[in-house]
Scaffold this motif. Structure first.
Motif, PDB file in Angstrom:
ATOM      1  N   GLY A  51     -10.149 -29.877  -2.258  1.00  0.00           N
ATOM      2  CA  GLY A  51      -9.290 -30.215  -1.126  1.00  0.00           C
ATOM      3  C   GLY A  51      -7.872 -29.743  -1.368  1.00  0.00           C
ATOM      4  O   GLY A  51      -7.513 -29.331  -2.476  1.00  0.00           O
ATOM      5  N   GLY A  52      -7.066 -29.829  -0.331  1.00  0.00           N
ATOM      6  CA  GLY A  52      -5.683 -29.372  -0.424  1.00  0.00           C
ATOM      7  C   GLY A  52      -4.790 -30.300  -1.216  1.00  0.00           C
ATOM      8  O   GLY A  52      -3.681 -29.917  -1.607  1.00  0.00           O
ATOM      9  N   SER A  53      -5.245 -31.519  -1.464  1.00  0.00           N
ATOM     10  CA  SER A  53      -4.483 -32.469  -2.273  1.00  0.00           C
ATOM     11  C   SER A  53      -5.453 -33.233  -3.163  1.00  0.00           C
ATOM     12  O   SER A  53      -6.663 -33.247  -2.918  1.00  0.00           O
ATOM     13  CB  SER A  53      -3.705 -33.446  -1.384  1.00  0.00           C
ATOM     14  N   GLN A  54      -4.905 -33.882  -4.169  1.00  0.00           N
ATOM     15  CA  GLN A  54      -5.756 -34.663  -5.062  1.00  0.00           C
ATOM     16  C   GLN A  54      -6.434 -35.798  -4.305  1.00  0.00           C
ATOM     17  O   GLN A  54      -7.614 -36.081  -4.504  1.00  0.00           O
ATOM     18  CB  GLN A  54      -4.923 -35.204  -6.225  1.00  0.00           C
ATOM     19  N   LEU A  87     -14.091 -39.640 -14.237  1.00  0.00           N
ATOM     20  CA  LEU A  87     -13.713 -38.740 -13.151  1.00  0.00           C
ATOM     21  C   LEU A  87     -12.764 -37.664 -13.677  1.00  0.00           C
ATOM     22  O   LEU A  87     -11.875 -37.936 -14.484  1.00  0.00           O
ATOM     23  CB  LEU A  87     -13.029 -39.547 -12.046  1.00  0.00           C
ATOM     24  N   ARG A  88     -12.961 -36.431 -13.222  1.00  0.00           N
ATOM     25  CA  ARG A  88     -12.075 -35.330 -13.612  1.00  0.00           C
ATOM     26  C   ARG A  88     -11.428 -34.737 -12.363  1.00  0.00           C
ATOM     27  O   ARG A  88     -12.089 -34.563 -11.339  1.00  0.00           O
ATOM     28  CB  ARG A  88     -12.845 -34.228 -14.343  1.00  0.00           C
ATOM     29  N   SER A  89     -10.146 -34.426 -12.472  1.00  0.00           N
ATOM     30  CA  SER A  89      -9.422 -33.829 -11.353  1.00  0.00           C
ATOM     31  C   SER A  89      -8.624 -32.642 -11.866  1.00  0.00           C
ATOM     32  O   SER A  89      -7.846 -32.772 -12.818  1.00  0.00           O
ATOM     33  CB  SER A  89      -8.491 -34.857 -10.704  1.00  0.00           C
ATOM     34  N   GLU A  90      -8.817 -31.474 -11.252  1.00  0.00           N
ATOM     35  CA  GLU A  90      -8.163 -30.251 -11.712  1.00  0.00           C
ATOM     36  C   GLU A  90      -7.397 -29.594 -10.569  1.00  0.00           C
ATOM     37  O   GLU A  90      -7.862 -29.563  -9.427  1.00  0.00           O
ATOM     38  CB  GLU A  90      -9.204 -29.276 -12.269  1.00  0.00           C
ATOM     39  N   ARG A  91      -6.245 -29.058 -10.924  1.00  0.00           N
ATOM     40  CA  ARG A  91      -5.391 -28.392  -9.939  1.00  0.00           C
ATOM     41  C   ARG A  91      -5.382 -26.895 -10.202  1.00  0.00           C
ATOM     42  O   ARG A  91      -5.258 -26.447 -11.337  1.00  0.00           O
ATOM     43  CB  ARG A  91      -3.971 -28.942 -10.031  1.00  0.00           C
ATOM     44  N   GLU A  92      -5.506 -26.112  -9.126  1.00  0.00           N
ATOM     45  CA  GLU A  92      -5.446 -24.654  -9.233  1.00  0.00           C
ATOM     46  C   GLU A  92      -4.412 -24.124  -8.242  1.00  0.00           C
ATOM     47  O   GLU A  92      -4.527 -24.347  -7.032  1.00  0.00           O
ATOM     48  CB  GLU A  92      -6.810 -24.031  -8.944  1.00  0.00           C
ATOM     49  N   ASP A  93      -3.413 -23.445  -8.770  1.00  0.00           N
ATOM     50  CA  ASP A  93      -2.355 -22.878  -7.938  1.00  0.00           C
ATOM     51  C   ASP A  93      -2.557 -21.379  -7.782  1.00  0.00           C
ATOM     52  O   ASP A  93      -2.885 -20.681  -8.747  1.00  0.00           O
ATOM     53  CB  ASP A  93      -0.979 -23.127  -8.567  1.00  0.00           C
ATOM     54  N   VAL A  94      -2.356 -20.887  -6.569  1.00  0.00           N
ATOM     55  CA  VAL A  94      -2.355 -19.450  -6.300  1.00  0.00           C
ATOM     56  C   VAL A  94      -0.909 -19.032  -6.086  1.00  0.00           C
ATOM     57  O   VAL A  94      -0.227 -19.550  -5.193  1.00  0.00           O
ATOM     58  CB  VAL A  94      -3.205 -19.103  -5.060  1.00  0.00           C
ATOM     59  N   ARG A  95      -0.425 -18.107  -6.922  1.00  0.00           N
ATOM     60  CA  ARG A  95       0.984 -17.709  -6.878  1.00  0.00           C
ATOM     61  C   ARG A  95       1.156 -16.296  -6.333  1.00  0.00           C
ATOM     62  O   ARG A  95       0.269 -15.449  -6.458  1.00  0.00           O
ATOM     63  CB  ARG A  95       1.599 -17.790  -8.278  1.00  0.00           C
ATOM     64  N   ASP A  96       2.316 -16.068  -5.764  1.00  0.00           N
ATOM     65  CA  ASP A  96       2.690 -14.735  -5.304  1.00  0.00           C
ATOM     66  C   ASP A  96       2.870 -13.846  -6.530  1.00  0.00           C
ATOM     67  O   ASP A  96       3.602 -14.209  -7.456  1.00  0.00           O
ATOM     68  CB  ASP A  96       3.995 -14.798  -4.504  1.00  0.00           C
ATOM     69  N   PRO A  97       2.197 -12.689  -6.580  1.00  0.00           N
ATOM     70  CA  PRO A  97       2.280 -11.843  -7.778  1.00  0.00           C
ATOM     71  C   PRO A  97       3.677 -11.304  -8.055  1.00  0.00           C
ATOM     72  O   PRO A  97       3.983 -10.939  -9.183  1.00  0.00           O
ATOM     73  CB  PRO A  97       1.289 -10.714  -7.470  1.00  0.00           C
ATOM     74  N   THR A 105      -2.330 -24.533  -3.117  1.00  0.00           N
ATOM     75  CA  THR A 105      -2.826 -25.387  -4.201  1.00  0.00           C
ATOM     76  C   THR A 105      -4.160 -25.993  -3.786  1.00  0.00           C
ATOM     77  O   THR A 105      -4.305 -26.478  -2.659  1.00  0.00           O
ATOM     78  CB  THR A 105      -1.831 -26.516  -4.525  1.00  0.00           C
ATOM     79  N   THR A 106      -5.120 -25.933  -4.700  1.00  0.00           N
ATOM     80  CA  THR A 106      -6.432 -26.536  -4.462  1.00  0.00           C
ATOM     81  C   THR A 106      -6.728 -27.529  -5.578  1.00  0.00           C
ATOM     82  O   THR A 106      -6.577 -27.207  -6.761  1.00  0.00           O
ATOM     83  CB  THR A 106      -7.543 -25.466  -4.424  1.00  0.00           C
ATOM     84  N   TRP A 107      -7.121 -28.719  -5.182  1.00  0.00           N
ATOM     85  CA  TRP A 107      -7.536 -29.741  -6.143  1.00  0.00           C
ATOM     86  C   TRP A 107      -9.056 -29.870  -6.092  1.00  0.00           C
ATOM     87  O   TRP A 107      -9.652 -29.883  -5.010  1.00  0.00           O
ATOM     88  CB  TRP A 107      -6.911 -31.092  -5.806  1.00  0.00           C
ATOM     89  N   THR A 108      -9.680 -29.947  -7.270  1.00  0.00           N
ATOM     90  CA  THR A 108     -11.129 -30.169  -7.350  1.00  0.00           C
ATOM     91  C   THR A 108     -11.384 -31.411  -8.190  1.00  0.00           C
ATOM     92  O   THR A 108     -10.958 -31.482  -9.347  1.00  0.00           O
ATOM     93  CB  THR A 108     -11.858 -28.963  -7.976  1.00  0.00           C
ATOM     94  N   THR A 109     -12.060 -32.373  -7.590  1.00  0.00           N
ATOM     95  CA  THR A 109     -12.389 -33.618  -8.288  1.00  0.00           C
ATOM     96  C   THR A 109     -13.887 -33.640  -8.561  1.00  0.00           C
ATOM     97  O   THR A 109     -14.693 -33.348  -7.671  1.00  0.00           O
ATOM     98  CB  THR A 109     -11.986 -34.842  -7.453  1.00  0.00           C
ATOM     99  N   THR A 110     -14.240 -33.971  -9.797  1.00  0.00           N
ATOM    100  CA  THR A 110     -15.640 -33.963 -10.225  1.00  0.00           C
ATOM    101  C   THR A 110     -16.043 -35.340 -10.733  1.00  0.00           C
ATOM    102  O   THR A 110     -15.327 -35.947 -11.534  1.00  0.00           O
ATOM    103  CB  THR A 110     -15.868 -32.927 -11.348  1.00  0.00           C
TER     104      THR A 110
END
Length: 229
Positions: A51-54, A87-97, A105-110
């Protein structure tokens, strides 16, 4: 079998060179292999949601976890066999090169769902059907079930005794070729236990424990030194 051959060849050399001396000994490698059947299984199913947020990923995860738990219960998994892991929660940021600024930003909760059971056949069958949930839109990853044998400590004692008897039988055969006999054990070294898939030739210097199959072959090796008479 390569280990056994080396042990036997080396032992023959020792025996033939000095069979008449009072301090002669012979060292032989004995082995015992037996088929065992796993009596416990541990299996992990990771349910996840992005999701877009945690908060959004966590909230979106809950219906999928509930559907997974309901599926497992309906398939016959008992309540005491089910546990929710950390529970695990990870954040992934996509940056301008170029600028390095964050574009998205995408958060993935497992949520790991842990299954531990002594009914290995039932869990094996259920693990083969868990993909039905993916077809229904539930995002998950199923880990391979890990099959183990809980009475290994007792089995080790029996296997070592059989390996020792095998070593004595081999030593007698070698000694007989030189017209000698085999006496008391003067030293015994326990080798590495190998627990492998049935009929596997895989070995490891530090020992192996295959958990991918319900049926397994357990091999015990003993290097035993006998007095030559």
């Amino acid at each position: 079998m390569a280990v056994l051959s080396v042990g036997l060849i080396g032992a023959t050399g020792v025996l033939v060179k000095g069979v008449r001396r009072a301090n002669d000994t012979i060292t032989v490698t004995g082995a015992s292999t037996e088929r065992i059947r796993s009596d416990h299984v541990d299996w992990t199913v990771d349910v996840f949601q992005s999701g877009g947020s945690q908060q959004a990923s966590y909230q979106g995860l809950q219906p999928s976890v509930q559907r997974t738990m309901a599926f497992l219960r309906a398939e016959g998994v008992q309540e005491e066999e089910l546990t929710l892991g950390a529970l695990r929660s990870e954040r992934e940021d996509v940056r301008d090169p170029r600028s390095g600024e964050i574009r998205s930003t995408t958060w993935t909760t497992t949520q790991p769902v842990l299954i531990g059971s002594d009914d290995v056949e039932r869990i094996r069958a259920i693990s083969g059907r868990i993909g039905e949930l993916i077809g229904q839109g539930v995002p998950l990853r199923s880990q391979p079930p890990a099959y183990t044998y809980t009475k290994l400590a007792e089995k080790r004692v029996d296997m070592l005794a059989k390996a020792t008897r095998d070593a004595r039988s081999r030593a007698r055969a070698i000694a007989a070729e030189a017209g000698a006999g085999v006496g008391a054990i003067t030293n015994a070294d326990t080798g590495i236990f190998q627990i492998t898939a049935p009929n596997s030739t895989e070995t490891s210097d530090s020992g192996s424990y295959d958990t991918s199959t319900i049926d397994k072959d357990i091999t015990a090796v003993m290097a035993v030194t006998f007095r030559v008479e």
